[in-house]
Every structure is written in C-alpha cells, then in structure tokens.
Design a protein around this motif. Structure first.
Motif, short mmCIF file in Angstrom:
data_model
loop_
_atom_site.label_atom_id
_atom_site.label_comp_id
_atom_site.label_asym_id
_atom_site.label_seq_id
_atom_site.Cartn_x
_atom_site.Cartn_y
_atom_site.Cartn_z
N THR A 154 13.02 -22.12 20.66
CA THR A 154 12.03 -22.64 21.60
C THR A 154 10.66 -22.14 21.17
N VAL A 155 9.68 -23.03 21.18
CA VAL A 155 8.36 -22.71 20.64
C VAL A 155 7.30 -22.80 21.72
N ARG A 156 6.44 -21.82 21.75
CA ARG A 156 5.24 -21.92 22.57
C ARG A 156 4.05 -21.61 21.66
N VAL A 157 2.91 -22.17 22.02
CA VAL A 157 1.70 -22.00 21.23
C VAL A 157 0.72 -21.15 22.04
N LEU A 158 0.27 -20.06 21.46
CA LEU A 158 -0.63 -19.14 22.15
C LEU A 158 -2.00 -19.13 21.47
N HIS A 159 -3.04 -19.21 22.29
CA HIS A 159 -4.40 -19.10 21.77
C HIS A 159 -4.83 -17.65 21.88
N ALA A 160 -5.17 -17.05 20.74
CA ALA A 160 -5.59 -15.65 20.71
C ALA A 160 -7.11 -15.56 20.53
N GLN A 161 -7.74 -14.75 21.36
CA GLN A 161 -9.17 -14.54 21.23
C GLN A 161 -9.51 -13.10 21.60
N ILE A 162 -10.57 -12.60 21.02
CA ILE A 162 -10.99 -11.22 21.27
C ILE A 162 -11.95 -11.20 22.45
N LEU A 171 3.87 -23.15 5.82
CA LEU A 171 2.94 -24.24 6.15
C LEU A 171 1.61 -23.72 6.69
N GLY A 172 1.48 -22.40 6.77
CA GLY A 172 0.20 -21.81 7.15
C GLY A 172 0.09 -21.35 8.59
N HIS A 173 1.17 -21.40 9.34
CA HIS A 173 1.13 -20.98 10.74
C HIS A 173 1.41 -19.48 10.88
N VAL A 174 0.79 -18.88 11.88
CA VAL A 174 1.10 -17.50 12.24
C VAL A 174 2.21 -17.54 13.28
N VAL A 175 3.36 -17.02 12.93
CA VAL A 175 4.54 -17.13 13.78
C VAL A 175 5.11 -15.75 14.08
N GLU A 176 5.36 -15.50 15.34
CA GLU A 176 6.04 -14.28 15.76
C GLU A 176 7.38 -14.69 16.35
N ALA A 177 8.44 -14.13 15.80
CA ALA A 177 9.79 -14.55 16.19
C ALA A 177 10.50 -13.47 16.99
N GLU A 178 11.25 -13.92 17.98
CA GLU A 178 12.05 -13.00 18.78
C GLU A 178 13.50 -13.48 18.75
N PRO A 179 14.33 -12.88 17.86
CA PRO A 179 15.75 -13.26 17.84
C PRO A 179 16.39 -12.95 19.18
N PRO A 180 17.45 -13.67 19.53
CA PRO A 180 18.11 -13.42 20.82
C PRO A 180 18.71 -12.03 20.90
N ALA A 181 18.63 -11.46 22.09
CA ALA A 181 19.15 -10.11 22.29
C ALA A 181 20.67 -10.10 22.26
N ARG A 182 21.27 -11.25 22.60
CA ARG A 182 22.73 -11.33 22.57
C ARG A 182 23.14 -12.76 22.29
N ALA A 183 24.41 -12.92 21.96
CA ALA A 183 24.94 -14.24 21.62
C ALA A 183 24.77 -15.20 22.79
N GLY A 184 24.59 -16.48 22.47
CA GLY A 184 24.45 -17.49 23.51
C GLY A 184 23.06 -17.68 24.03
N ARG A 185 22.08 -17.04 23.39
CA ARG A 185 20.68 -17.19 23.78
C ARG A 185 19.88 -17.81 22.63
N ALA A 186 18.81 -18.51 22.99
CA ALA A 186 17.97 -19.15 21.97
C ALA A 186 16.96 -18.16 21.41
N TRP A 187 16.45 -18.47 20.22
CA TRP A 187 15.34 -17.74 19.64
C TRP A 187 14.06 -18.15 20.36
N GLY A 188 13.13 -17.22 20.46
CA GLY A 188 11.80 -17.53 20.97
C GLY A 188 10.78 -17.39 19.85
N LEU A 189 9.99 -18.43 19.62
CA LEU A 189 8.97 -18.41 18.58
C LEU A 189 7.60 -18.62 19.20
N ASP A 190 6.68 -17.72 18.91
CA ASP A 190 5.28 -17.88 19.31
C ASP A 190 4.47 -18.27 18.09
#
Length: 266
Positions: free
Chosen positions: A187-195, A240-259
């Motif tokens: 599952t992917v979400r897009v985050l806008h980062a600013q200082i 492809l040039g994207h900044v991606v932070e991945a969160e593998p599932p903590a346990r089986a049966g869960r989806a990966w989270g990608l920012d």
C-alpha cells in the motif's frame, strides 16, 4: 502485477456508442452483485430525483447526474480508462502510452467502483455517479456490500505476483487482502516533506498524492517493470528516482507500507 486504483468523481461523457454489455466486463464472478447495484441505482434515480440526490450526496447543481443514472442501460459505453478523469488519470495518461504499455495496463490495472465493484481499464462502461461511500436503501453501504463478492473474486485475480494498492480509504474498504496475498501487497501513500523552523514536517497533499500515484503507474508501465513482490517494487521505484521508505509487515498476513516522499509539489 495487479494495480488497484480508485475511480474519479469526475467522469467523461459516455458519448455515442454501443450500450453496456455486463457480460463483457472483467471479473465475471461479480456479475450478480453488479446487477443488484445497477438495478437499485436505476430504480432509485428514476423514482424520486430528490431522494436519489440525497442518497448519492449530490448538490442541487448536480441534479443532472441523477438523470444520467436512469439511462445506464442504454447510454453509450466507453473504455473505463477514458471514462475516469481527474488528477490521477491525467497523470497516468493512458491514451498516450505506446502499444506495449497499453497491453500491460489492460492486464494489470483494476479500478474500484461503487457501482461495478471493480473493472479493467478496457472494460466498456457508461458514465455514472455512485461512489463507494453511498448507502443504498435496499443494499446498504456499498463498501460493506462489496466485501463478500470481492473476497470471492479478487484473490484469484491477484494471481501469484505483486498487488500494488493505490486506493483511497473508501475504496480500500471493499477488499482487504488477507493471508498470503497480503504478504505480497504494497500500500502506497505519498508524503510531502518540507522544512518548517528547521524541522522536516510531512503531510498528505491530496492533489499531489493522486498525481504522483498516476506518474508511478505510468512509469512502471512505460518501462515494462513488473515487480514480483514489494521488496522488488521498492528497488524499482528507487531506480526510477523516487524516495521510498518501506515498512515490511510486522507479522504474516499483513501488507507492506510504502511511503513515497516528495519535496516539490507540481
């Protein structure tokens, strides 16, 4: 790879052409559920315009959408990829893809829908108005209504490859991958980062979230990249040039989270 997309509120005109042929739609296992929603929606809109407008959550200025729903069986049908418009679909720009990328899109993209459940981008449908958040008087909340039929059909459609889930929350409620399928879902979400005051702050910006998701899908289709699992997807997106932070599932049966983190909005 199976890519799950949200639809768009705005839709192109059906135009002229042959009307809907329900039996021609992808995922034939959803046929009975589609027929039930179509029947109730047409009947509701034909019987009482004001009630239909209230149920569909439409403003006074959108009364024409109710009339459009009464003609769903006879209106011209066009490929779903042409019917759905809006930010994500503008960025995806299916019509400008080369022939090979269009074939990949036809095989891998599914658009979720309150009316149809889910359709392929080459499935011919009429323009309509019925979001997943609608609660029909007879069938109830569509997000809940679709869970049973989707649970029967979608695992098979997912095959044994990556499931890239780009749906919004309302449409994600209709099917949640489980078990082994969830383990290869990202599952992917897009985050806008600013200082701000020297501190990086991140937020979801709706317009850019949709545009970036459209660009991601387009880039994968154009490059002919079909990752086998979420880990390969992370590598592909970074290549492809994207900044991606991945969160593998903590346990089986869960989806990966990608920012996907972006710093410039355009």
């Amino acid at each position: 790879m199976l890519v799950l997309l949200p639809p768009s509120e705005g839709k192109a005109s059906s135009g002229r052409g042959a009307p809907l042929k329900p039996e021609s739609l992808s995922l034939p296992g959803l046929a009975d559920a589609r027929a039930a929603v179509l029947d109730e929606l047409v009947e509701l809109c034909a019987a009482d315009e004001d009630k239909a407008r209230a149920v569909l959550g439409l403003s006074e200025g959108l009364r024409g959408e109710v009339a459009k729903n009464t003609e769903l069986r006879t209106a011209g049908a066009q490929p779903a990829g042409e019917i759905y418009t809006g930010v994500l679909y503008d960025a995806l720009d299916l019509s400008s893809l080369d022939a090979a990328a269009k074939r990949r899109a036809a095989r891998s993209l599914l658009v979720f829908s309150g009316l149809w459940g889910a359709v392929g981008v080459t499935d011919r449908i009429p323009s309509y108005r019925c979001s997943m958040g609608v609660k029909l008087p007879g069938l109830g909340a569509l997000g809940a209504y679709w869970r049973g039929p989707m649970a029967d059909v979608l695992p098979g459609a997912a095959g044994d490859g990556l499931v890239l889930d780009l749906r919004s929350a309302a449409y994600a409620s209709a099917w949640k991958p489980k078990g082994e399928v969830a383990g290869r879902t990202a599952t992917v979400r897009v985050l806008h980062a600013q200082i701000v005051d020297g501190v990086e702050r991140r937020s979801v910006v709706s317009h850019f979230n949709k545009a970036t998701k459209g660009r991601i899908v387009r880039a994968l289709l154009t490059a002919g990249i079909s990752p086998a699992d979420p880990a390969e997807l992370v590598t592909a997106l970074r290549d492809l040039g994207h900044v991606v932070e991945a969160e593998p599932p903590a346990r089986a049966g869960r989806a990966w989270g990608l920012d996907v983190v972006v710093r410039e909005i355009h």
